[in-house]
Scaffold this motif. Structure first.
Motif, PDB file in Angstrom:
ATOM      1  N   GLY A 244       0.829  -1.194   0.000  1.00 31.11           N
ATOM      2  CA  GLY A 244       0.000   0.000   0.000  1.00 31.11           C
ATOM      3  C   GLY A 244       0.865   1.247   0.000  1.00 31.11           C
ATOM      4  O   GLY A 244       2.101   1.176  -0.061  1.00 31.11           O
ATOM      5  N   PRO A 245       0.221   2.422   0.096  1.00 26.62           N
ATOM      6  CA  PRO A 245       0.995   3.665   0.120  1.00 26.62           C
ATOM      7  C   PRO A 245       2.040   3.646   1.233  1.00 26.62           C
ATOM      8  O   PRO A 245       1.738   3.329   2.384  1.00 26.62           O
ATOM      9  N   GLY A 246       3.278   3.967   0.870  1.00 24.16           N
ATOM     10  CA  GLY A 246       4.377   3.988   1.834  1.00 24.16           C
ATOM     11  C   GLY A 246       5.128   2.671   1.944  1.00 24.16           C
ATOM     12  O   GLY A 246       6.124   2.593   2.664  1.00 24.16           O
ATOM     13  N   ASP A 247       4.681   1.649   1.245  1.00 26.30           N
ATOM     14  CA  ASP A 247       5.319   0.328   1.362  1.00 26.30           C
ATOM     15  C   ASP A 247       6.434   0.137   0.334  1.00 26.30           C
ATOM     16  O   ASP A 247       6.499   0.825  -0.696  1.00 26.30           O
ATOM     17  N   PHE A 248       7.285  -0.878   0.599  1.00 21.16           N
ATOM     18  CA  PHE A 248       8.441  -1.141  -0.263  1.00 21.16           C
ATOM     19  C   PHE A 248       9.058  -2.466   0.149  1.00 21.16           C
ATOM     20  O   PHE A 248       8.798  -2.966   1.249  1.00 21.16           O
ATOM     21  N   VAL A 249       9.893  -3.014  -0.725  1.00 22.15           N
ATOM     22  CA  VAL A 249      10.751  -4.161  -0.387  1.00 22.15           C
ATOM     23  C   VAL A 249      12.148  -3.842  -0.911  1.00 22.15           C
ATOM     24  O   VAL A 249      12.327  -3.665  -2.125  1.00 22.15           O
ATOM     25  N   LEU A 250      13.122  -3.738  -0.020  1.00 22.73           N
ATOM     26  CA  LEU A 250      14.472  -3.371  -0.432  1.00 22.73           C
ATOM     27  C   LEU A 250      15.227  -4.570  -1.005  1.00 22.73           C
ATOM     28  O   LEU A 250      14.900  -5.730  -0.711  1.00 22.73           O
ATOM     29  N   ALA A 251      16.255  -4.264  -1.768  1.00 26.39           N
ATOM     30  CA  ALA A 251      17.007  -5.335  -2.441  1.00 26.39           C
ATOM     31  C   ALA A 251      17.698  -6.258  -1.445  1.00 26.39           C
ATOM     32  O   ALA A 251      17.781  -7.469  -1.678  1.00 26.39           O
ATOM     33  N   HIS A 252      18.176  -5.722  -0.331  1.00 25.75           N
ATOM     34  CA  HIS A 252      18.896  -6.612   0.591  1.00 25.75           C
ATOM     35  C   HIS A 252      17.949  -7.494   1.407  1.00 25.75           C
ATOM     36  O   HIS A 252      18.403  -8.315   2.195  1.00 25.75           O
TER      37      HIS A 252
ATOM     38  N   ARG B 283      18.136  -6.263 -11.075  1.00 20.40           N
ATOM     39  CA  ARG B 283      19.455  -5.727 -11.416  1.00 20.40           C
ATOM     40  C   ARG B 283      20.476  -6.857 -11.474  1.00 20.40           C
ATOM     41  O   ARG B 283      20.400  -7.805 -10.702  1.00 20.40           O
ATOM     42  N   ARG B 284      21.400  -6.691 -12.400  1.00 20.99           N
ATOM     43  CA  ARG B 284      22.552  -7.598 -12.468  1.00 20.99           C
ATOM     44  C   ARG B 284      23.803  -6.733 -12.409  1.00 20.99           C
ATOM     45  O   ARG B 284      23.941  -5.800 -13.194  1.00 20.99           O
ATOM     46  N   GLY B 285      24.675  -7.027 -11.451  1.00 27.39           N
ATOM     47  CA  GLY B 285      25.864  -6.193 -11.285  1.00 27.39           C
ATOM     48  C   GLY B 285      25.510  -4.742 -11.006  1.00 27.39           C
ATOM     49  O   GLY B 285      26.227  -3.834 -11.406  1.00 27.39           O
ATOM     50  N   GLY B 286      24.387  -4.533 -10.347  1.00 24.90           N
ATOM     51  CA  GLY B 286      23.953  -3.181 -10.023  1.00 24.90           C
ATOM     52  C   GLY B 286      23.201  -2.481 -11.134  1.00 24.90           C
ATOM     53  O   GLY B 286      22.621  -1.415 -10.911  1.00 24.90           O
TER      54      GLY B 286
ATOM     55  N   VAL C 223      21.647 -11.843  -9.586  1.00 17.43           N
ATOM     56  CA  VAL C 223      20.481 -10.985  -9.811  1.00 17.43           C
ATOM     57  C   VAL C 223      19.885 -10.559  -8.474  1.00 17.43           C
ATOM     58  O   VAL C 223      19.695 -11.389  -7.582  1.00 17.43           O
ATOM     59  N   THR C 224      19.602  -9.257  -8.347  1.00 22.23           N
ATOM     60  CA  THR C 224      18.871  -8.776  -7.172  1.00 22.23           C
ATOM     61  C   THR C 224      17.549  -8.185  -7.631  1.00 22.23           C
ATOM     62  O   THR C 224      17.388  -7.795  -8.793  1.00 22.23           O
ATOM     63  N   CYS C 225      16.631  -8.132  -6.695  1.00 23.52           N
ATOM     64  CA  CYS C 225      15.282  -7.657  -7.009  1.00 23.52           C
ATOM     65  C   CYS C 225      14.784  -6.777  -5.869  1.00 23.52           C
ATOM     66  O   CYS C 225      15.066  -7.045  -4.701  1.00 23.52           O
TER      67      CYS C 225
ATOM     68  N   GLU D  22      18.595   7.823  -7.768  1.00 24.86           N
ATOM     69  CA  GLU D  22      17.491   6.902  -7.501  1.00 24.86           C
ATOM     70  C   GLU D  22      18.038   5.498  -7.317  1.00 24.86           C
ATOM     71  O   GLU D  22      18.875   5.035  -8.095  1.00 24.86           O
ATOM     72  N   ALA D  23      17.593   4.842  -6.279  1.00 28.00           N
ATOM     73  CA  ALA D  23      17.916   3.434  -6.021  1.00 28.00           C
ATOM     74  C   ALA D  23      16.744   2.859  -5.234  1.00 28.00           C
ATOM     75  O   ALA D  23      15.727   3.529  -5.045  1.00 28.00           O
TER      76      ALA D  23
END
Lengths: 182, 200
Positions: free
Chosen positions: A93-101, A130-133, A155-157, B54-55
């Motif tokens: 929802g608004p304000g939500d996220f999932v970081l790559a780490h 992302r691959r290699g950033g 690969v990171t997501c 941006e990241a």
């Protein structure tokens, strides 16, 4: 068990539009809501609602079959068998996220499918690979669309931040698939 | 020399506030700079180009890590000279150098929760100084979290304090494994700031 590289000549990263219709997506959203979301709020990693075991075997099997069709190197090539490793549903929802780490590490090669079950497009709510950033696969918010990405340890997501300037939530069914020997 | 505001005159009170602050040591100094110093500072920052960044963790505009104009380099030197001895006395931290960049957060920009702590970087104190904005922001607050740490991982994160980006306000906090904070999304207007870290 067969390595994905034996099945697909290039590492896959594609989006299949309209993989599920609006009515079927609404039914899936309702089932997930009934099953119940849990809140994840260790905010140094992510902020989202999750159904860890969505119990969507029929839908997952259909998506695996669709992915197998799309990833055949030629239309006449035999369709590989893809088994579901695991699945989960995310609601941001608004304000939500999932970081790559916070992303799950994939040392072996497998397919990740992300089905957008949202009721409406949520501007700016995307999934980035992302691959290699370097960003190489951007999954825009598109209700009904299915993203198919071949993953490995490089690969990171992450699921981008959902703006508070709009009211809607994005709902995603995330599957991991592994190829089985014929 | 950068002229500081009268808010710095009572250092013992600031030191007491620093030690008492929760969820982790921090300091809020309103009227951090003298009025004429704010105007000079704005003029310097206005000449420095900003770029989009941006990241997964952030979206904002900022100047390059190293200033491109001699004026901003001079401002950075003056900033360090004016603040380092005072902050060292107030916080008890052993600090000697600092960096400085200017930031512009426009609608939709944010900086998600993180600690600033990274092994090898030696960040001791983090700071943000809020500049007057031609379009004062809605949102853009600095939010601090209370954390519990186990086996080098955060296992509890709870919102604990919210600090508005008021003009001529300086916020300083101690950097550590539990100094979790974020800049809330700017919903309207523009949030202008100078920010960086003090190092040994």
């Amino acid at each position: 068990m067969t390595d994905l590289g034996e099945l697909f000549t290039a590492r896959a990263a594609l989006v299949v539009p309209a993989a599920i219709g609006a009515a079927a997506a609404a039914e899936a959203r309702a089932r997930l809501a009934r099953r119940g979301y849990a809140r994840y709020a260790l905010v140094d990693r992510g902020s989202y609602d999750v159904v860890a075991e969505p119990d969507e075997a029929a839908l997952c099997a259909a998506l695996a079959a669709l992915a197998a069709d799309r990833l055949r190197p030629t239309p006449t090539a035999p369709r590989p068998t893809l088994a579901v490793v695991d699945a989960r549903a995310l609601r941001l929802g608004p304000g939500d996220f999932v970081l790559a780490h916070h992303d799950r590490v994939h040392e072996d090669r497998l397919l990740e499918l992300v089905l957008d079950l949202s009721a409406a497009p949520v501007a700016g709510a995307e999934v980035h690979y992302r691959r290699g950033g370097q960003l190489y696969h951007r999954v825009a918010a598109a209700p009904g669309a299915l993203s198919i990405v071949e993953r490995d340890g490089g690969v990171t997501c992450h699921h981008t931040y959902v703006s508070r300037r709009q009211p809607d939530a994005v709902v995603r069914l995330v599957l991991r698939l592994r190829a089985l020997a014929a | 020399m950068l002229r500081l505001g009268a808010a710095w005159d009572d250092e013992p009170a600031l030191a007491t506030a620093w030690r008492a602050a929760r969820p982790f040591p921090h300091l809020i100094v309103d009227g951090a700079l003298a009025d004429d110093a704010v105007a000079e500072l704005l003029a310097v920052v206005d000449e420095e180009p900003v770029w989009p960044y941006e990241a997964d963790l952030f979206a904002f505009e900022a100047t390059a890590p190293e200033p491109t104009t001699a004026e901003l380099r001079a401002l950075r030197a003056a900033w360090i000279a004016a603040l380092t001895p005072r902050l060292a006395r107030i916080t008890g931290a052993a600090i000697g150098r600092a960096d400085l960049r200017a930031y512009a957060y426009r609608p939709g920009h944010y900086l998600l929760p993180h600690t600033d702590h990274q092994a090898g970087l030696d960040r001791v104190l983090a700071y943000a100084y809020y500049l007057p904005s031609p379009a004062p922001p809605r949102g853009g607050e600095l939010e601090l979290y209370r954390c519990e740490v186990a086996a080098d991982e955060l296992v509890v994160t709870e919102p604990a304090a919210v600090i508005a980006p008021a003009p001529n306000r300086l916020v300083v906090f101690a950097v550590g494994t539990a100094s979790l904070h974020q800049v809330r999304e700017v919903l309207d207007g523009v949030r202008l700031s100078l920010a960086g870290w003090f190092y040994p």
